[in-house]
Every structure is written in C-alpha cells, then in structure tokens.
Design a protein around this motif. Structure first.
Motif, PDB file in Angstrom:
ATOM      1  N   THR A  11      27.395   0.930  -7.900  1.00  0.00           N
ATOM      2  CA  THR A  11      26.437   1.949  -8.328  1.00  0.00           C
ATOM      3  C   THR A  11      26.824   2.574  -9.671  1.00  0.00           C
ATOM      4  N   SER A  12      27.708   1.908 -10.410  1.00  0.00           N
ATOM      5  CA  SER A  12      28.234   2.461 -11.653  1.00  0.00           C
ATOM      6  C   SER A  12      27.249   2.316 -12.812  1.00  0.00           C
ATOM      7  N   LYS A  13      26.826   3.428 -13.383  1.00  0.00           N
ATOM      8  CA  LYS A  13      25.930   3.383 -14.543  1.00  0.00           C
ATOM      9  C   LYS A  13      26.611   2.793 -15.781  1.00  0.00           C
ATOM     10  N   PRO A  14      27.900   3.086 -16.036  1.00  0.00           N
ATOM     11  CA  PRO A  14      28.560   2.431 -17.177  1.00  0.00           C
ATOM     12  C   PRO A  14      28.584   0.911 -17.055  1.00  0.00           C
ATOM     13  N   VAL A  15      28.747   0.400 -15.847  1.00  0.00           N
ATOM     14  CA  VAL A  15      28.708  -1.050 -15.634  1.00  0.00           C
ATOM     15  C   VAL A  15      27.326  -1.589 -15.964  1.00  0.00           C
ATOM     16  N   LEU A  16      26.289  -0.876 -15.531  1.00  0.00           N
ATOM     17  CA  LEU A  16      24.921  -1.292 -15.826  1.00  0.00           C
ATOM     18  C   LEU A  16      24.684  -1.327 -17.332  1.00  0.00           C
ATOM     19  N   ALA A  18      26.913  -1.679 -19.669  1.00  0.00           N
ATOM     20  CA  ALA A  18      27.703  -2.765 -20.256  1.00  0.00           C
ATOM     21  C   ALA A  18      27.006  -4.113 -20.081  1.00  0.00           C
ATOM     22  N   ILE A  19      26.454  -4.359 -18.901  1.00  0.00           N
ATOM     23  CA  ILE A  19      25.756  -5.620 -18.651  1.00  0.00           C
ATOM     24  C   ILE A  19      24.540  -5.749 -19.552  1.00  0.00           C
ATOM     25  N   LEU A  20      23.781  -4.679 -19.679  1.00  0.00           N
ATOM     26  CA  LEU A  20      22.592  -4.709 -20.526  1.00  0.00           C
ATOM     27  C   LEU A  20      22.965  -4.889 -21.991  1.00  0.00           C
ATOM     28  N   ALA A  21      24.099  -4.295 -22.403  1.00  0.00           N
ATOM     29  CA  ALA A  21      24.539  -4.458 -23.792  1.00  0.00           C
ATOM     30  C   ALA A  21      24.922  -5.904 -24.070  1.00  0.00           C
ATOM     31  N   VAL A  22      25.629  -6.524 -23.132  1.00  0.00           N
ATOM     32  CA  VAL A  22      26.002  -7.933 -23.293  1.00  0.00           C
ATOM     33  C   VAL A  22      24.752  -8.804 -23.362  1.00  0.00           C
ATOM     34  N   ALA A  23      23.788  -8.529 -22.485  1.00  0.00           N
ATOM     35  CA  ALA A  23      22.541  -9.306 -22.490  1.00  0.00           C
ATOM     36  C   ALA A  23      21.797  -9.140 -23.816  1.00  0.00           C
ATOM     37  N   ALA A  24      21.801  -7.917 -24.360  1.00  0.00           N
ATOM     38  CA  ALA A  24      21.108  -7.665 -25.622  1.00  0.00           C
ATOM     39  C   ALA A  24      21.764  -8.418 -26.772  1.00  0.00           C
ATOM     40  N   VAL A  25      23.090  -8.396 -26.833  1.00  0.00           N
ATOM     41  CA  VAL A  25      23.801  -9.119 -27.889  1.00  0.00           C
ATOM     42  C   VAL A  25      23.551 -10.620 -27.759  1.00  0.00           C
ATOM     43  N   LEU A  26      23.613 -11.125 -26.528  1.00  0.00           N
ATOM     44  CA  LEU A  26      23.371 -12.547 -26.303  1.00  0.00           C
ATOM     45  C   LEU A  26      21.956 -12.931 -26.721  1.00  0.00           C
ATOM     46  N   PRO A 135      23.405  -1.943 -10.407  1.00  0.00           N
ATOM     47  CA  PRO A 135      24.579  -2.532 -11.081  1.00  0.00           C
ATOM     48  C   PRO A 135      25.264  -3.611 -10.243  1.00  0.00           C
ATOM     49  N   GLY A 136      25.451  -3.339  -8.961  1.00  0.00           N
ATOM     50  CA  GLY A 136      26.093  -4.332  -8.097  1.00  0.00           C
ATOM     51  C   GLY A 136      25.277  -5.598  -7.967  1.00  0.00           C
ATOM     52  N   THR A 137      23.965  -5.446  -7.914  1.00  0.00           N
ATOM     53  CA  THR A 137      23.081  -6.610  -7.851  1.00  0.00           C
ATOM     54  C   THR A 137      23.234  -7.477  -9.087  1.00  0.00           C
ATOM     55  N   LEU A 138      23.248  -6.830 -10.254  1.00  0.00           N
ATOM     56  CA  LEU A 138      23.380  -7.585 -11.505  1.00  0.00           C
ATOM     57  C   LEU A 138      24.750  -8.224 -11.642  1.00  0.00           C
ATOM     58  N   ILE A 139      25.791  -7.547 -11.170  1.00  0.00           N
ATOM     59  CA  ILE A 139      27.131  -8.143 -11.210  1.00  0.00           C
ATOM     60  C   ILE A 139      27.145  -9.429 -10.380  1.00  0.00           C
ATOM     61  N   ALA A 140      26.569  -9.369  -9.192  1.00  0.00           N
ATOM     62  CA  ALA A 140      26.598 -10.528  -8.300  1.00  0.00           C
ATOM     63  C   ALA A 140      25.810 -11.706  -8.861  1.00  0.00           C
ATOM     64  N   ALA A 141      24.705 -11.416  -9.552  1.00  0.00           N
ATOM     65  CA  ALA A 141      23.853 -12.479 -10.097  1.00  0.00           C
ATOM     66  C   ALA A 141      24.082 -12.691 -11.586  1.00  0.00           C
ATOM     67  N   LEU A 142      25.199 -12.195 -12.117  1.00  0.00           N
ATOM     68  CA  LEU A 142      25.411 -12.177 -13.563  1.00  0.00           C
ATOM     69  C   LEU A 142      25.316 -13.547 -14.232  1.00  0.00           C
ATOM     70  N   PRO A 143      25.920 -14.602 -13.690  1.00  0.00           N
ATOM     71  CA  PRO A 143      25.789 -15.908 -14.371  1.00  0.00           C
ATOM     72  C   PRO A 143      24.338 -16.347 -14.546  1.00  0.00           C
TER      73      PRO A 143
END
Length: 399
Positions: A11-16, A18-26, A135-143
């Motif tokens: 449930t971490s907002k910083p993790v969310l 971070a994931i969105l930032a990585v996706a944006a850069v990619l 956040p946890g959902t996106l971590i699990a499905a990140l690849p």
C-alpha cells in the motif's frame, strides 16, 4: 494474490510513484526508439507497435486487405528494416480502423498517445478494483506492465476493458455490454467475461455488446469494403498454419499449446492437450460460480480462466493477470505467511517476465541458447500461481 515483503509495500504510495516514474521514462525512451533510434545510437528494430503502425498506414492508403497477407506485411516491414522476424496481422477489421487513425500521426507521437492513454485506463480500472493495494498489484505484475510499455502492445487496453466489465457486472446494468462488445478487437481474451455474462443471465448487457460489435463491424466495412472480412478470415487461417509450424516465438506465449509444442510435441497433440486444459479451466470456473464463490474470487477466476482458452496468448496479455491479483490481493495477504507471499511474488515475476527475459538473454549473450531453443514455461508457472493462490484463499483469514 501476491504481496511482497515487507507487507507495507503493498500500500506504499512512494512505491507506486516509483513504478509510474520508471514506466514514464521507459515510455519516453521507447518513443525515441520508435521514431528516431539513431538519436540513442541504436538501429531500428521492429517492435509490436511498429506492426500496428504499418498496418494502420497500409489501411489508410487503401491496402487494408493486404495487411492480412503475410508476404505483403513482411515486405512492408522489411522496407523499414531487414529484420526477418514477421509480425503477422490477424486483428479484426474494427481494430484496424483504430490503428489507421493512429497512423495519421508520427509513429513516436502515436505510440505515446496509445501507450499513455491505455496505461492510464488500465491504472484507473486497477485502482477501482485494488483500492489501497494498487502498489502491491503493480509490483506483482511489474514485468508484464513494463513489457507492455516497451512494446506498445494493447495489453493495457484489453485488460482495462475486461476489468471495466467486471466492475459493472454486479450491478446488472446494460452498460457492462460496452466493454464486452469492444473486446471484439481481441475476442479470444473475452472468454471469461462472455461466459460470466451468459451464466449470470445479463441479457441486457449481452444485447448491448452485440450492438457494439455490429456497429464496429459496420464502421470497418464502410471504411475498408466488405472484402476485408474475407481477407481477415484468410489471414487467420494462414496464422493458424504458422502457429502449427512453430513460426511464432513460442517461448513468449503463455498457452498450454505453446508449452507442449515447444517441448517438441507435434501440433496435433499440443492442440488436444491445450483443449483439455481449456475445458478443465472452464469447468473449475463453472464449479466456483455454481458453488456460490465470493464475487471478487469469481471475478479473479474469470480473468485467470480467459488466459487458458486460446492457444494464441502472449506474455503482454498477462496484464489480465494483474486484474486477478487486484481482486484477491487483500484476501491473500490476510491468509498467507510471509514466506508464501514472497514465493508467490517470485512466481508471479517468473510467469509475467519469463518470455521477455529469454528474449533479452538471446540478444545480449552471443553463443548462448537462442530464444527459439528455449521451452515455453509460462503456462505451467501460471497453473502453479493460480493453484497456490486458490489454496491460500480457502483458509480462514488470520489478520
């Protein structure tokens, strides 16, 4: 379904962020690679969105029928690069109408518009399903998420449509038929929600879906002429021959068929075993429904079941698995031990990232096993993941 350690990450907002930032850069890097790879010192390498753009360009120039001919598509792709890897075009004409519109823009801009819009749609649907556990959902499905961003595939769009139907389904409104009907762009992935609409007797939604399909088909027919449907069916048959011959990247496919075929079995045996697996998946889903399964578990099962029906599924379609994770993640967290959650996370990463990892290894390590020589292991991993989560969900909650 899966939550990493420590538990607060789910449930971490910083993790969310971070994931969105990585996706944006990619996405920004990918847009450059699509439009002008030389700016990054790279040669042009065809990726999935290139096939969308090429098909859209051909259709806009009056060559819609030719997109369904493998020889014509290969020639168009080789006009851009000498890569011998063919991206066949087998999407129904309504989707070609959509990509013809995208092709009016430069490819880098078209890619950014499509991937950003579809990702935001997917995230909005996931947010409504997962709530604080996004956040946890996106971590699990990140690849699967990062793969879809990089390739510009339509996994976000199709998963978003499936999730939108599942959110509307409990209310029994006709509006649920809109996302169901729009899945005509990739109908083999709509098996779960179509069956759910049928057994749930959502007649108004099914009628609305039929209206959407008819309208989309009529629009495509007016745009490309009636002959496009014959060309489409011919292209599907040709693609079936390619699949049986093993021309596709089986290691990136997530079906039972791909797994069995990649191990050296003949196509006839592979399709029989795949059909058996599909029937088992459908049977288990029907048993859950008629047994009065908890609604969020039934929704997750509909997503999982859809991934076992068609022999032609790729790793980018596993964004649908993200929906299943979103529906049951809190319940699994409340029942699983920390070591089990870690194991489920690793298994989810393997399931959603195996194909892309194999492709990367083949490109980066000359002399190593080439991708075509690797088996397709996504289907058995998916079976293990779904089975493990189902077993955990049968336990009473401990938190």
């Amino acid at each position: 379904m899966i939550q990493p350690s420590p538990p607060g990450l789910a449930t971490s907002k910083p993790v969310l962020i971070a994931i969105l930032a990585v996706a944006a850069v990619l996405a920004l890097v990918s847009a450059v690679l699509f439009q002008a790879p030389g700016l990054l010192g790279r040669d042009k390498v065809l990726t999935d969105f290139d096939a969308f753009y090429i098909a859209g360009t051909m259709a806009a120039h009056g060559e819609a029928n030719e997109t369904y001919q493998a020889a014509e598509m290969l020639a168009a792709q080789q006009a851009i690069t000498n890569d011998q890897l063919l991206f066949p075009w087998t999407y129904p004409p309504p989707y070609m109408l959509f990509v013809a519109g995208l092709a009016q823009l430069p490819i880098g801009l078209a890619y950014m518009l499509f991937v950003t819009g579809s990702l935001l749609f997917y995230l909005a649907v996931l947010r409504r399903i997962a709530g604080d556990h996004l956040p946890g959902t996106l971590i699990a499905a990140l690849p699967a998420v990062l793969l879809t961003v990089r390739t510009g595939q339509n996994g976000f769009l199709t998963a978003g449509l499936i999730g939108a139907f599942l959110l509307a389904f409990p209310a029994g409104r006709a509006g649920a038929g809109l996302p169901l009907g729009l899945m005509c762009i990739k109908p083999h992935l709509a098996a779960g929600i179509a069956l759910l609409a049928l057994i749930g007797r959502r007649w108004s939604a099914m009628a609305a879906a039929a209206g959407v399909v008819i309208a989309a088909g009529a629009a495509a027919t007016l745009a490309f002429s009636p002959g496009v449907w014959g060309a489409f069916l011919s292209g599907v048959r040709e693609a079936g021959d390619f699949l049986a011959a093993g021309y596709y990247q089986l290691f990136r496919m997530s079906s039972v068929y791909a797994c069995v075929r990649s191990l050296g079995a003949p196509a006839s045996l592979a399709i029989v075993l795949h059909g058996l697996g599909a029937l088992i998946a459908i049977g288990l889903f029907l048993r859950l429904w008629h047994g009065g399964g908890e609604p969020r578990v039934v929704a997750a099962a509909a997503c999982a079941m859809s991934l076992f029906v068609s022999p032609y599924n790729y790793d980018y379609d596993l964004t649908i698995l993200g929906l299943a994770i979103a529906f049951v993640l809190p319940a699994v967290i409340a029942r699983a031990r920390s070591s089990e959650l870690t194991g489920l996370l690793l298994l989810s990463w393997f399931t959603t990232g195996y194909g892309f990892a194999v492709a990367s290894l083949g490109e980066s390590r000359p002399g190593s096993l080439q991708p075509a020589e690797w088996p397709s292991l996504t289907a058995p991993a998916l079976v293990l993941l779904v089975g493990a989560a189902a077993a955990i969900l049968k336990r009473p909650a401990t938190t």
